[in-house]
Design a protein around this motif. Structure first.
Motif, PDB file in Angstrom:
ATOM      1  N   LEU A   1      -1.421   0.209  -7.776  1.00  0.00           N
ATOM      2  CA  LEU A   1      -2.339  -0.236  -7.077  1.00  0.00           C
ATOM      3  C   LEU A   1      -2.188   0.175  -5.282  1.00  0.00           C
ATOM      4  O   LEU A   1      -2.122  -0.473  -4.926  1.00  0.00           O
ATOM      5  CB  LEU A   1      -0.084  -0.773  -6.606  1.00  0.00           C
ATOM      6  CG  LEU A   1       0.289  -1.981  -8.084  1.00  0.00           C
ATOM      7  CD1 LEU A   1       1.602  -2.550  -7.740  1.00  0.00           C
ATOM      8  CD2 LEU A   1      -0.568  -3.159  -7.789  1.00  0.00           C
ATOM      9  N   GLU A   2      -1.365   1.753  -5.307  1.00  0.00           N
ATOM     10  CA  GLU A   2      -2.307   1.540  -3.917  1.00  0.00           C
ATOM     11  C   GLU A   2      -3.484   2.803  -4.321  1.00  0.00           C
ATOM     12  O   GLU A   2      -4.341   2.739  -3.621  1.00  0.00           O
ATOM     13  CB  GLU A   2      -1.487   2.592  -3.539  1.00  0.00           C
ATOM     14  CG  GLU A   2      -1.650   3.737  -2.473  1.00  0.00           C
ATOM     15  CD  GLU A   2      -0.765   4.096  -1.173  1.00  0.00           C
ATOM     16  OE1 GLU A   2       0.664   3.533  -1.471  1.00  0.00           O
ATOM     17  OE2 GLU A   2      -0.965   4.588  -0.244  1.00  0.00           O
ATOM     18  N   GLY A   3      -3.171   3.485  -5.713  1.00  0.00           N
ATOM     19  CA  GLY A   3      -4.697   4.243  -5.045  1.00  0.00           C
ATOM     20  C   GLY A   3      -6.126   3.648  -5.987  1.00  0.00           C
ATOM     21  O   GLY A   3      -7.076   4.606  -5.830  1.00  0.00           O
ATOM     22  N   SER A   4      -6.232   2.644  -6.185  1.00  0.00           N
ATOM     23  CA  SER A   4      -7.000   1.821  -6.312  1.00  0.00           C
ATOM     24  C   SER A   4      -7.387  -0.016  -5.813  1.00  0.00           C
ATOM     25  O   SER A   4      -6.918  -0.381  -6.068  1.00  0.00           O
ATOM     26  CB  SER A   4      -7.772   1.531  -7.329  1.00  0.00           C
ATOM     27  OG  SER A   4      -8.767   0.597  -8.462  1.00  0.00           O
ATOM     28  N   LYS A   5      -7.720  -0.007  -4.988  1.00  0.00           N
ATOM     29  CA  LYS A   5      -8.334  -1.347  -4.187  1.00  0.00           C
ATOM     30  C   LYS A   5      -8.390  -2.435  -4.953  1.00  0.00           C
ATOM     31  O   LYS A   5      -7.948  -3.348  -4.873  1.00  0.00           O
ATOM     32  CB  LYS A   5      -9.355  -1.688  -3.120  1.00  0.00           C
ATOM     33  CG  LYS A   5      -8.950  -0.789  -1.857  1.00  0.00           C
ATOM     34  CD  LYS A   5      -7.879  -0.961  -1.256  1.00  0.00           C
ATOM     35  CE  LYS A   5      -7.552  -0.020   0.350  1.00  0.00           C
ATOM     36  NZ  LYS A   5      -6.614   0.453   1.010  1.00  0.00           N
ATOM     37  N   SER A   6      -9.850  -1.972  -5.925  1.00  0.00           N
ATOM     38  CA  SER A   6      -9.968  -2.901  -7.339  1.00  0.00           C
ATOM     39  C   SER A   6      -8.941  -3.149  -7.920  1.00  0.00           C
ATOM     40  O   SER A   6      -8.151  -4.966  -8.617  1.00  0.00           O
ATOM     41  CB  SER A   6     -11.321  -2.812  -7.716  1.00  0.00           C
ATOM     42  OG  SER A   6     -11.188  -1.761  -8.396  1.00  0.00           O
ATOM     43  N   PHE A   7      -8.544  -2.742  -8.861  1.00  0.00           N
ATOM     44  CA  PHE A   7      -6.939  -2.496  -9.664  1.00  0.00           C
ATOM     45  C   PHE A   7      -6.055  -3.442  -9.029  1.00  0.00           C
ATOM     46  O   PHE A   7      -5.556  -4.633  -9.462  1.00  0.00           O
ATOM     47  CB  PHE A   7      -6.666  -1.246  -9.538  1.00  0.00           C
ATOM     48  CG  PHE A   7      -5.183  -1.349 -10.952  1.00  0.00           C
ATOM     49  CD1 PHE A   7      -5.317  -2.095 -12.102  1.00  0.00           C
ATOM     50  CD2 PHE A   7      -4.154  -1.189 -10.286  1.00  0.00           C
ATOM     51  CE1 PHE A   7      -4.139  -1.789 -12.925  1.00  0.00           C
ATOM     52  CE2 PHE A   7      -3.043  -1.670 -10.836  1.00  0.00           C
ATOM     53  CZ  PHE A   7      -3.242  -1.601 -12.424  1.00  0.00           C
ATOM     54  N   ALA A   8      -5.790  -3.288  -7.500  1.00  0.00           N
ATOM     55  CA  ALA A   8      -4.675  -3.841  -6.845  1.00  0.00           C
ATOM     56  C   ALA A   8      -5.233  -5.400  -6.675  1.00  0.00           C
ATOM     57  O   ALA A   8      -4.351  -6.245  -7.115  1.00  0.00           O
ATOM     58  CB  ALA A   8      -4.200  -3.797  -5.253  1.00  0.00           C
ATOM     59  N   LYS A   9      -6.530  -5.461  -6.451  1.00  0.00           N
ATOM     60  CA  LYS A   9      -7.294  -6.823  -6.728  1.00  0.00           C
ATOM     61  C   LYS A   9      -7.086  -7.994  -7.796  1.00  0.00           C
ATOM     62  O   LYS A   9      -6.906  -8.997  -7.804  1.00  0.00           O
ATOM     63  CB  LYS A   9      -8.279  -7.003  -5.699  1.00  0.00           C
ATOM     64  CG  LYS A   9      -8.938  -6.442  -4.609  1.00  0.00           C
ATOM     65  CD  LYS A   9      -7.922  -7.892  -3.535  1.00  0.00           C
ATOM     66  CE  LYS A   9      -8.701  -7.708  -1.989  1.00  0.00           C
ATOM     67  NZ  LYS A   9      -8.224  -9.426  -1.797  1.00  0.00           N
ATOM     68  N   GLU A  10      -7.809  -7.062  -8.862  1.00  0.00           N
ATOM     69  CA  GLU A  10      -7.168  -7.582 -10.238  1.00  0.00           C
ATOM     70  C   GLU A  10      -5.580  -7.484 -10.348  1.00  0.00           C
ATOM     71  O   GLU A  10      -5.654  -9.628 -10.981  1.00  0.00           O
ATOM     72  CB  GLU A  10      -7.676  -6.405 -11.193  1.00  0.00           C
ATOM     73  CG  GLU A  10      -9.176  -6.865 -11.539  1.00  0.00           C
ATOM     74  CD  GLU A  10      -9.101  -5.177 -11.993  1.00  0.00           C
ATOM     75  OE1 GLU A  10      -8.246  -4.476 -12.982  1.00  0.00           O
ATOM     76  OE2 GLU A  10     -10.342  -4.267 -11.708  1.00  0.00           O
TER      77      GLU A  10
END
Ligand code: AMP
Ligand code: GLY
Length: 424
Positions: A99-108
């Protein structure tokens, strides 16, 4: 309870201080810690991302609870390694720390959970990304996908600036997220999570830029105040319902439940609070402000989070406000001047309500000197924000740190986010 705190900043000093007050605590360690944590804990010569050494120490010393501070420790898998060794760790698994390590993951996750956030698109190709920027126009926000040590976000005022950011942040083989630029006031909301339940841990305003009036380069944070005056209880409740709890539910649904402190960076827009980003830990210096206001036993709360028992937990807060002013070494954030002597802490701590947390300090021949960029966090708790501000700055005035710099406007309202520069 035998507890190990991981990290070495002002946040970790505040965590050690708060844990040391717990009646449940029997012994406290901090790895690697700083001279401030050494007032409450036994410092260990183990780096915050040396997962194998941390697990080895925790196993050999019958540690009951590990409290990780920095994100790098979590993204590196400390919680997973502790879980494999059967040791409680109050932080997310590496899968949940994405959730912090990847901005695109957080957006998904935000998209899947219906969380209000800026419109976005992910790009691996510079030609496509630049064409998108030209189509959408400015202001527009360009972000590196991964952890970028504070250099991964550009709020671009012009398409040219955004295209240059695409080229820099994409590098070779990278990923960028390009977002709509949200307008409004920023606040940080914290929640303690046990995988299914999220309890509000308070909110803070962070002052990210080095210069007064939010000017100059971005830093790790030059100060904070809590509660942020713009965040009403109703907006906080809306943000918990629409942002924090749906994220927690989506993470659980995917089989990667989130345990630990979830830090939601919010923009309070005309349409209500929207998510800017998630972090998976306490902020620094926000933690110092929040922990001064916490009335409940932090250790009991963290144990409840680890054991999935937050549903029955009652977190209590002081009504007072807190302010944290960071004293940084001259030259921070680019090239901090280390080695400068620090005096006057005892006198500063005598200001009613004041408390000083160490960050980048070290002892040299028994003398305290600056050892890093952010050196001390001078905090105060008082009846309201103005009183806390006065007390914090009265304490700052008693610290003797000739090589230090600080902002004089912490706790003052300095307007909405500035467009037109690299901000993180
Ligand atoms: P982040 O690392 O995602 O928190 O971004 C760092 C800072 O950039 C935030 O604190 C905001 O000030 C700014 N920022 C990030 N995303 C946006 C956005 N979509 N709109 C406006 N400002 C943003
Ligand atoms: N002060 C901002 C952070 O800890 O990320």
């Amino acid at each position: 309870m035998r507890v190990l705190v991981v990290g070495s900043g002002g946040r970790e000093h505040a965590l050690c201080w708060a844990l040391a007050a717990s009646p449940l605590l029997s012994r406290l360690w901090c790895a690697p810690g700083n001279p401030g944590t050494a007032e409450h804990a036994e410092n260990l010569p183990i780096g915050a991302t040396d997962i194998a050494a941390l697990v080895g120490f925790a196993g050999d010393n019958a540690i009951d609870l590990v409290v990780p501070g920095p994100e790098a420790t979590l993204v590196a898998g400390l919680a997973d390694a502790m879980a494999a060794a059967g040791i409680r760790c109050c932080g997310p698994s590496a899968a949940a720390a994405r959730l912090e390590g990847s901005k695109s993951f957080a957006k998904e996750i935000a998209e899947a959970a219906g969380i209000p956030t800026a419109q976005w698109q992910r790009f691996e190709d510079a030609v496509e990304a630049r064409a998108f920027v030209r189509r959408r126009g400015a202001p527009i926000v360009v972000k590196a996908d991964g952890l970028a040590g504070g250099k991964g976000v550009v709020v671009a005022a012009t398409p040219e600036e955004a295209e240059a950011a695409v080229v820099r942040l994409l590098g070779s083989g990278g990923v960028v997220v390009i977002e709509e630029c949200l307008q409004g006031e920023e606040v940080s909301l914290f929640a303690l999570c046990d995988g299914t339940t999220a309890l509000p841990l308070g909110a803070a305003r962070d002052y990210k830029r080095i210069g007064e009036g939010d000017t100059g380069p971005n830093t790790g944070g030059m100060g904070a105040c809590s509660p942020p005056p713009v965040l009403t209880p109703a907006i906080e409740a809306t943000a918990m319902e629409r942002i924090v709890r749906p994220a927690l539910a989506e993470m659980a649904r995917r089989g990667t439940p989130f345990r630990g402190v979830l830090f939601a960076g919010l923009m309070l827009t005309a349409e209500g609070p929207k998510l800017i980003e998630f972090n998976v830990r306490f902020g620094d210096p926000e933690a110092q402000c929040l922990l001064l206001r916490l009335r409940s036993d932090l250790l009991a709360a963290l144990l409840a989070a680890c054991d999935g028992e937050l549903g029955d937990f009652d977190l209590r807060w002081r009504e007072e406000a807190s302010v944290a002013v960071v004293l940084a070494a001259r030259g921070y954030p680019e090239e901090p001047l280390t080695g400068g002597p620090i005096g006057g802490r005892e006198a500063a701590a005598q200001v009613p309500g004041a408390r000083i947390f160490h960050a980048g300090t070290r002892l040299e021949d028994g003398r305290l000197v600056a050892g890093g960029g952010r050196v001390l966090t001078v905090c105060a708790l008082a009846a309201d924000l103005e009183a806390a501000r006065s007390a914090a700055y009265a304490a700052v005035a008693r610290v003797q740190f000739p090589d230090g710099v600080f902002r004089r406007d912490i706790g003052l309202h300095t307007g909405a986010a500035v467009v037109g520069a690299a901000v993180a």
